[in-house]
Scaffold this motif. Sequence first.
Motif, PDB file in Angstrom:
ATOM      1  N   LEU A  69       0.827  -1.205   0.000  1.00 14.46           N
ATOM      2  CA  LEU A  69       0.000   0.000   0.000  1.00 14.46           C
ATOM      3  C   LEU A  69       0.865   1.260   0.000  1.00 14.46           C
ATOM      4  CD1 LEU A  69      -2.787  -1.047   2.541  1.00 14.46           C
ATOM      5  CD2 LEU A  69      -2.986  -0.868   0.053  1.00 14.46           C
ATOM      6  N   GLY A  70       1.993   1.228   0.706  1.00 12.88           N
ATOM      7  CA  GLY A  70       2.872   2.403   0.749  1.00 12.88           C
ATOM      8  C   GLY A  70       3.513   2.705  -0.584  1.00 12.88           C
ATOM      9  N   SER A  71       3.641   1.688  -1.418  1.00  7.06           N
ATOM     10  CA  SER A  71       4.239   1.938  -2.733  1.00  7.06           C
ATOM     11  C   SER A  71       3.306   2.709  -3.658  1.00  7.06           C
ATOM     12  CB  SER A  71       4.633   0.611  -3.388  1.00  7.06           C
ATOM     13  OG  SER A  71       3.461  -0.172  -3.651  1.00  7.06           O
ATOM     14  N   GLY A  72       2.085   2.984  -3.193  1.00  8.78           N
ATOM     15  CA  GLY A  72       1.159   3.745  -4.038  1.00  8.78           C
ATOM     16  C   GLY A  72       1.436   5.231  -4.056  1.00  8.78           C
ATOM     17  N   PHE A  73       2.305   5.726  -3.191  1.00  8.83           N
ATOM     18  CA  PHE A  73       2.658   7.143  -3.233  1.00  8.83           C
ATOM     19  C   PHE A  73       3.588   7.406  -4.421  1.00  8.83           C
ATOM     20  CE2 PHE A  73       1.493   6.564   1.216  1.00  8.83           C
ATOM     21  CZ  PHE A  73       0.683   7.668   1.433  1.00  8.83           C
ATOM     22  N   TYR A  74       3.318   8.493  -5.125  1.00  9.79           N
ATOM     23  CA  TYR A  74       4.160   8.847  -6.269  1.00  9.79           C
ATOM     24  C   TYR A  74       4.212  10.371  -6.374  1.00  9.79           C
ATOM     25  CZ  TYR A  74      -0.156   9.856  -8.849  1.00  9.79           C
ATOM     26  OH  TYR A  74      -1.347  10.382  -9.251  1.00  9.79           O
ATOM     27  N   ARG A  75       5.247  10.863  -7.044  1.00 11.20           N
ATOM     28  CA  ARG A  75       5.450  12.302  -7.202  1.00 11.20           C
ATOM     29  C   ARG A  75       5.443  12.650  -8.690  1.00 11.20           C
ATOM     30  NH1 ARG A  75       7.329  16.346  -4.130  1.00 11.20           N
ATOM     31  NH2 ARG A  75       7.861  14.882  -2.455  1.00 11.20           N
ATOM     32  N   VAL A  76       4.663  13.672  -9.009  1.00 11.82           N
ATOM     33  CA  VAL A  76       4.633  14.217 -10.369  1.00 11.82           C
ATOM     34  C   VAL A  76       5.495  15.472 -10.392  1.00 11.82           C
ATOM     35  CG1 VAL A  76       3.185  15.132 -12.213  1.00 11.82           C
ATOM     36  CG2 VAL A  76       2.312  13.294 -10.740  1.00 11.82           C
ATOM     37  N   GLN A  77       6.493  15.496 -11.241  1.00 12.00           N
ATOM     38  CA  GLN A  77       7.429  16.609 -11.314  1.00 12.00           C
ATOM     39  C   GLN A  77       6.788  17.812 -12.013  1.00 12.00           C
ATOM     40  OE1 GLN A  77      10.282  16.577  -9.772  1.00 12.00           O
ATOM     41  NE2 GLN A  77      10.076  14.413  -9.164  1.00 12.00           N
ATOM     42  N   LEU A  85      -4.649   5.070 -13.858  1.00  5.74           N
ATOM     43  CA  LEU A  85      -5.431   3.986 -14.461  1.00  5.74           C
ATOM     44  C   LEU A  85      -5.864   3.023 -13.354  1.00  5.74           C
ATOM     45  CD1 LEU A  85      -3.138   3.152 -17.532  1.00  5.74           C
ATOM     46  CD2 LEU A  85      -4.973   4.840 -17.409  1.00  5.74           C
ATOM     47  N   MET A  86      -7.063   2.503 -13.479  1.00  2.00           N
ATOM     48  CA  MET A  86      -7.579   1.484 -12.563  1.00  2.00           C
ATOM     49  C   MET A  86      -7.929   0.247 -13.387  1.00  2.00           C
ATOM     50  SD  MET A  86      -8.331   0.658  -9.403  1.00  2.00           S
ATOM     51  CE  MET A  86      -8.630   2.171  -8.484  1.00  2.00           C
ATOM     52  N   TYR A 100      -1.327   9.945  -4.311  1.00  2.00           N
ATOM     53  CA  TYR A 100      -1.440   8.526  -3.951  1.00  2.00           C
ATOM     54  C   TYR A 100      -2.440   7.854  -4.882  1.00  2.00           C
ATOM     55  CZ  TYR A 100      -2.175   4.167  -1.502  1.00  2.00           C
ATOM     56  OH  TYR A 100      -2.257   2.829  -1.206  1.00  2.00           O
ATOM     57  N   TRP A 101      -2.054   6.635  -5.303  1.00  2.00           N
ATOM     58  CA  TRP A 101      -2.943   5.810  -6.132  1.00  2.00           C
ATOM     59  C   TRP A 101      -2.626   4.331  -5.843  1.00  2.00           C
ATOM     60  CZ3 TRP A 101      -7.295   6.696  -8.278  1.00  2.00           C
ATOM     61  CH2 TRP A 101      -7.809   5.884  -9.277  1.00  2.00           C
ATOM     62  N   PRO A 102      -3.653   3.489  -5.785  1.00  2.00           N
ATOM     63  CA  PRO A 102      -3.377   2.071  -5.495  1.00  2.00           C
ATOM     64  C   PRO A 102      -2.315   1.513  -6.440  1.00  2.00           C
ATOM     65  CG  PRO A 102      -5.728   2.486  -5.450  1.00  2.00           C
ATOM     66  CD  PRO A 102      -5.096   3.741  -5.939  1.00  2.00           C
ATOM     67  N   PRO A 103      -1.332   0.813  -5.895  1.00  2.00           N
ATOM     68  CA  PRO A 103      -0.258   0.295  -6.752  1.00  2.00           C
ATOM     69  C   PRO A 103      -0.730  -0.875  -7.596  1.00  2.00           C
ATOM     70  CG  PRO A 103       0.050  -0.425  -4.497  1.00  2.00           C
ATOM     71  CD  PRO A 103      -1.135   0.496  -4.469  1.00  2.00           C
ATOM     72  N   GLY A 104       0.136  -1.296  -8.507  1.00  2.00           N
ATOM     73  CA  GLY A 104      -0.176  -2.430  -9.375  1.00  2.00           C
ATOM     74  C   GLY A 104      -0.259  -3.727  -8.592  1.00  2.00           C
TER      75      GLY A 104
END
Length: 362
Positions: A69-77, A85-86, A100-104
Motif C-alpha cells: 500500500l505504501g508503494s502507491g505514493f508517487y510524485r509528479v514533477q 489507471l484502474m 497517492y494511487w493504489p499500486p499495481g
Amino acid sequence: MPRKSDGSGPWGSSGGGGGQPPFSGGGEPPDIEEIIRKSQDTFKKMMPAGGGGARGLILIVLAAVVLWLGSGFYRVQPGEVGVELMFGKYVKRTDPGLNYWPPGPIGEIIKVNVERTNTIDIGFRGASANSRSVARDMPLESLMLTGDQNIIDIDFVVQWRIKNASEYLFNIRDPQGTIKIVAESAMREIIGQTRLEAALTSERQQVQDGTRRLVQSILDSYGAGVSVVRVQLQSADPPNEVIDAFNDVQRAKQDQERSVNEATAYRNDIVPRARGEAEKMIQGASAYQEQVIKEAEGEAQRFLSVYETYKSAKDVTRLRLYLERMETVLQGSSKIVIDQDGSGSGVIPYLPLNELMKGNSQ
C-alpha cells in the motif's frame, strides 16, 4: 484515428506515453497460484519451528500489505501530468506534487511531460548533436506541386506539445507518426494553392501559418490532445535539376525590375516638369487672352463714349478728334511752322517746350 482494440492495451509500445504494462517480461502473465505457492514456501522457510508459525505468518503478510500500500505514493514533477489507471482503464489526471494511487496490479500511473516542445523534421533528417553527419534530404517528403504546376523542394519542422495527456495516450496509436503524416499532408494542400514564386519569396509566412492552422484543425478532429506550436520552413527551393535555370529566370526578372524602376524614375522626373511647362504656357495664354479682351472692351467703350459725344456736338467733337489724331501723328517728329501769309521768310521760330521741360526735370 482512434485506437483499435487489438489486445495490446493502453501500454502498447506505440502508445506514445512511455507507459509500460504491469507485467513487462513479455509473453503470458505469470500464474497467480504458482506465485502464492512459492510465497508460502518462502514464508515456511523463514518461520521458526514451533507453535508461533501462524502468528509470524500473519505479521509478515501484514507487513507485505503495508509495504504494498505504501508503494502507491508517487510524485509528479513540475511540467508533468500524472495519468491514473484502474485495472487498465483511465480514471483521471493529477497535477504536479505528491499523490497517492493504489499500486499495481490494481492501479497504474503514467507520467507525461506536457511542457517539453517536441520537434518533427519533414523533408530531411537532421544530424544529431553528437554526430558530424550532415542532414539527409528525403525527396519523397519534400517534393511538392505548387498551384501554378511547378515543383518545389520544401524542408520544414513541426514543433508541438501535449495539451491533453489522456487524449494523447489513448486516442491515437502513434502520435508522432500521425503528426508527421498530417503535417506533410497539410503542407501539400497549402502549397497546392500557392504559386511557386510567392512560396519562395513573399508568402513564406502565410504558408507557415496556414499549415499550422490546418494541422491543428485535423489533429483536433482526431482528438489527439496535441497543440501545434510552430511550423517553420527550413528551406524552399526549386528541385536541384532545374535550380540553375530557375536562378537565370530570377536574374532576368531582377534586370527587368531594375529597368522598370529606372524608367519609372525618369518618368517621375520628366513628366512633372513637362506638366509645369504646359501649365505655365496655359496660364500665359490665359493672361494674354484676358488682356486682349479687356483692351478690346476698353476700346469699344471709348468708341461708344466718343460716339455719344459726337451725336450731341458734332463740330466740336470732329475738331477734337482731328487735333488728337494730329497730336498722335506729329508727336515723335520734328516740327517746322510756316506762315504762308507773312511777308517774311515764312518760317516761324518754334520753341521746343517739351525738350525744355525734360531738361528742367533732370
